[in-house]
Scaffold this motif. Structure first.
Motif, mmCIF file in Angstrom:
data_model
loop_
_atom_site.group_PDB
_atom_site.id
_atom_site.type_symbol
_atom_site.label_atom_id
_atom_site.label_comp_id
_atom_site.label_asym_id
_atom_site.label_seq_id
_atom_site.Cartn_x
_atom_site.Cartn_y
_atom_site.Cartn_z
ATOM 1 N N GLU A 106 -36.647 21.411 55.505
ATOM 2 C CA GLU A 106 -36.332 21.786 54.122
ATOM 3 C C GLU A 106 -35.085 21.074 53.622
ATOM 4 O OE1 GLU A 106 -34.332 23.694 50.910
ATOM 5 O OE2 GLU A 106 -33.600 23.821 52.973
ATOM 6 N N MET A 107 -34.085 20.927 54.488
ATOM 7 C CA MET A 107 -32.853 20.237 54.089
ATOM 8 C C MET A 107 -33.114 18.752 53.854
ATOM 9 S SD MET A 107 -30.070 22.109 56.584
ATOM 10 C CE MET A 107 -28.635 21.645 55.625
ATOM 11 N N MET A 108 -33.962 18.140 54.653
ATOM 12 C CA MET A 108 -34.294 16.734 54.453
ATOM 13 C C MET A 108 -35.069 16.538 53.144
ATOM 14 S SD MET A 108 -35.445 15.898 58.379
ATOM 15 C CE MET A 108 -36.039 14.251 58.015
ATOM 16 N N LEU A 109 -36.028 17.420 52.871
ATOM 17 C CA LEU A 109 -36.807 17.318 51.650
ATOM 18 C C LEU A 109 -35.940 17.552 50.412
ATOM 19 C CD1 LEU A 109 -40.082 19.168 52.697
ATOM 20 C CD2 LEU A 109 -39.759 16.708 52.372
ATOM 21 N N ARG A 110 -34.921 18.417 50.554
ATOM 22 C CA ARG A 110 -34.029 18.679 49.432
ATOM 23 C C ARG A 110 -33.304 17.398 49.017
ATOM 24 N NH1 ARG A 110 -29.284 22.381 51.025
ATOM 25 N NH2 ARG A 110 -31.016 23.450 52.064
ATOM 26 N N TYR A 111 -32.945 16.567 50.006
ATOM 27 C CA TYR A 111 -32.261 15.304 49.708
ATOM 28 C C TYR A 111 -33.239 14.282 49.120
ATOM 29 C CZ TYR A 111 -29.907 10.852 50.595
ATOM 30 O OH TYR A 111 -29.362 9.610 50.463
ATOM 31 N N VAL A 112 -34.428 14.194 49.685
ATOM 32 C CA VAL A 112 -35.407 13.198 49.243
ATOM 33 C C VAL A 112 -35.913 13.504 47.838
ATOM 34 C CG1 VAL A 112 -37.698 12.246 49.703
ATOM 35 C CG2 VAL A 112 -36.113 12.652 51.602
ATOM 36 N N LEU A 113 -36.165 14.793 47.571
ATOM 37 C CA LEU A 113 -36.758 15.183 46.282
ATOM 38 C C LEU A 113 -35.687 15.480 45.240
ATOM 39 C CD1 LEU A 113 -39.587 17.529 47.631
ATOM 40 C CD2 LEU A 113 -39.750 15.121 46.994
#
Length: 249
Positions: free
Chosen positions: A242-249
């Motif tokens: 979730e933390m990685m997706l928060r940065y990507v999106l």
């Protein structure tokens, strides 16, 4: 400077209590849980500052819980030197306020550690390879710790692969976590990051962390540590994703 609202104080106390439970059951995980949860509420820099005192106290307790401290220090000192140097280098990412990148790296570290621990087969490090592997593993661990506040990769798998006895393994992990905590504190302090109110809040967080450890040690007698650890790692992997997706999106 962060806004110390009542809701934030409650969230910090609850986070360290839960993190203490995980450490009480599994022998590790307090910094990992604390950074994972607080990294979603605060900047990774602020979360790392809050982590310092509870992590130091609980890990020194773990380090001194057996008779082999000096033997382990003599064996792993080059790894600890690498941790110190790597942490100073990696802490520049936190200091420079690159919040998005730090959040992504924190998420990646959490997910990588969880997936590796769940799926990888145990391996053994040959004694002749320790001389060059120890400082290398220490340096990489320090870089990740300095940038994210999480100091489990690749230190934990490496120490577990050294063929130590159970009690010595617990102490060796305590040594690695203690040195990583000190290195992170010195690195952040030398860069002028610490503020008095953050140090006071970090000190206060020791109380729920110790209560959590006590509860976790009691809980360990009622539940399979292997089952608990598996569920914990799955949750940690999802949090990291979730933390990685928060940065990507």
């Amino acid at each position: 400077m962060i806004d110390l609202s009542n809701s934030l104080l409650i969230a910090v106390a609850a986070t360290f209590f839960v993190a203490g439970i995980v450490k009480g059951v599994t022998g590790m995980g307090l910094p990992t849980v604390a950074m994972g949860v607080l990294g979603g509420l605060l900047s990774p820099l602020a979360a790392a500052a809050l982590l310092i005192v509870p992590s130091f106290v609980t890990n020194v307790w773990q380090l001194l819980a057996g008779p082999s401290v000096m033997v382990i220090v003599r064996r792993l000192w080059t790894m600890m030197a690498g941790v110190m140097l790597g942490t100073f280098a990696g802490s520049s990412i936190l200091k420079n306020g690159e919040t998005g990148l730090s959040t992504f790296m924190l998420g990646f570290a959490l997910a990588a550690y969880s997936v590796y621990t769940l799926l990888a087969r145990p391996f053994q490090v040959r004694p002749q390879d320790e001389r060059w592997l120890s400082p290398l593993v220490g340096g990489v661990t320090g870089l990740i710790a300095g940038a994210t506040g999480v100091f489990v990769i690749p230190a934990v798998p490496y120490v577990q692969a050294l063929g130590l006895r159970k009690d010595d393994l617990v102490q060796a992990l305590g040594l690695s976590f203690t040195v990583s905590t000190i290195a992170l504190a010195v690195a952040l302090g030398s860069r002028g990051v610490f503020e008095t109110h953050m140090l006071l809040l970090s000190s206060a967080a020791v109380v729920p962390a110790l209560f959590g450890m006590w509860a976790g040690q009691s809980f360990r007698r009622r539940v399979s540590p292997a089952t608990f650890k598996r569920c914990f790692l799955i949750a940690l992997a999802l949090l990291g994703l979730e933390m990685m997706l928060r940065y990507v999106l």
